[in-house]
Scaffold this active site. Structure first.
Site, short mmCIF file in Angstrom:
data_model
loop_
_atom_site.label_atom_id
_atom_site.label_comp_id
_atom_site.label_asym_id
_atom_site.label_seq_id
_atom_site.Cartn_x
_atom_site.Cartn_y
_atom_site.Cartn_z
N SER A 85 38.06 -11.64 42.98
CA SER A 85 38.82 -10.47 42.52
C SER A 85 39.82 -10.89 41.45
CB SER A 85 39.49 -9.79 43.72
OG SER A 85 40.08 -8.56 43.35
N HIS A 189 37.87 -2.36 43.85
CA HIS A 189 36.45 -2.61 43.61
C HIS A 189 35.57 -1.46 44.11
CE1 HIS A 189 37.60 -6.51 42.21
NE2 HIS A 189 38.26 -6.72 43.34
#
Length: 304
Positions: A85, A189
């Site tokens: 991430s 996400h």
């Protein structure tokens, strides 16, 4: 063959930056970054409580700053870099794609954009421990949740609205032992982050970009990316698309990785590697006390 990895949001804990500021030049470096992005990283990394550093706009720059600071103190080169991430910004910087200050400016823009997107609807994330993907993924879809992080090692992170996360806690997929809420403030996400993509794309236009100097593995699909432009393009799009850390670890295995070192605040990715990459030596850098062991591991494994 050694891979250097950087963790994502949720790895931060109160005061974790404190011991790093005692290293020569570290306090000045953090102060310069703080001024550049208009955020007091020293305060948030040393004195702020858990709720303060849960704020997306704070947590993300703090994690990238800590990762870069610990990697600089490590002063060693890996064969491969990757990040989970927001850790991908750290990894891109370690690969020479963007500079340190540019990375902090980019992650500040990322954190602010994602915080604004998260404020539209109350959303969150939860880690599912145990279970099989072929059972878990359809169950999440039935509840309206997204598998935002497919992490391997028996872990999938679900993301969605607060109501959907609450429903998951009451209705776990078969085989899942625990559902653990994460210290994040949004459904990262997923489609909920779509408004942040355009803002991050605009911020990326200001970057001076170079091609990676070492192998860079993207968590979009676990593939090695050869050009800096493609790395940055993936950094932008990744905020609204799932993280496939499982595929990254498969790539590490295929490339013959024998050791994995996780920059500060290490622990999360080494834990996954211990389960998914048997035989690979792992080390999490949490404080400067871990640096000597990390250097020894790198000398033994890097460049094999």
């Amino acid at each position: 063959m050694l891979v250097l990895v950087a963790p994502g949001q949720g790895a931060q804990t109160p005061g974790f930056l404190t011991p790093w500021l005692d290293l020569p030049g570290a306090a000045d470096r953090i102060a310069a970054w703080s001024e550049a992005i208009g955020l007091d990283l020293v305060h948030y990394g040393t004195k702020a409580d858990a709720e303060e550093i849960r704020d997306t706009a704070v947590a993300q720059p703090l994690l990238v700053a800590a990762g870069l600071l610990s990697a600089a103190a490590l002063d060693a080169t890996a064969d491969i870099v990757a990040g989970h991430s927001v850790g991908e910004i750290t990894a891109a910087t370690l690969a020479g794609v963007i500079g340190d200050e540019a990375a902090l400016r980019l992650v500040r823009a990322r954190g602010l954009a994602m915080a604004d997107a998260a404020a539209v609807t109350e959303t969150g994330m939860a880690a599912l421990l145990g279970g099989e993907p072929e059972v878990t993924l359809p169950h999440l879809e039935k509840l309206g949740l997204t598998a935002a992080n497919v992490n391997g090692g028996g872990q999938i992170v679900a993301a969605g609205t607060a109501e959907q996360i609450a429903a998951l806690a009451e209705d776990k997929p078969e085989g899942v032992r625990r559902v653990v809420p994460l210290k994040v403030a949004g459904a990262f996400h997923t489609r909920h982050m779509a408004p942040a993509v355009e803002r991050l794309r605009e911020a990326a236009l200001e970057l001076k970009i170079s091609d990676p100097s070492v192998t860079y593995v993207s968590n979009a699909d676990g593939k090695a990316v050869a050009t800096g432009d493609e790395v940055v393009s993936r950094l932008v799009g990744q905020v609204a698309n799932p993280v496939r850390w499982d595929l990254c670890m498969e790539t590490f295995k295929e490339m013959g990785v024998t050791a994995l070192v996780e920059v500060c605040p290490g622990g999360t990715l080494t834990g996954l590697a211990k389960r998914a990459l048997p035989g690979v030596q792992t080390l999490a850098i949490k404080t400067p006390d871990d640096l000597d062991a990390a250097r020894a591991l790198i000398i033994e494994h890097a460049g094999a």
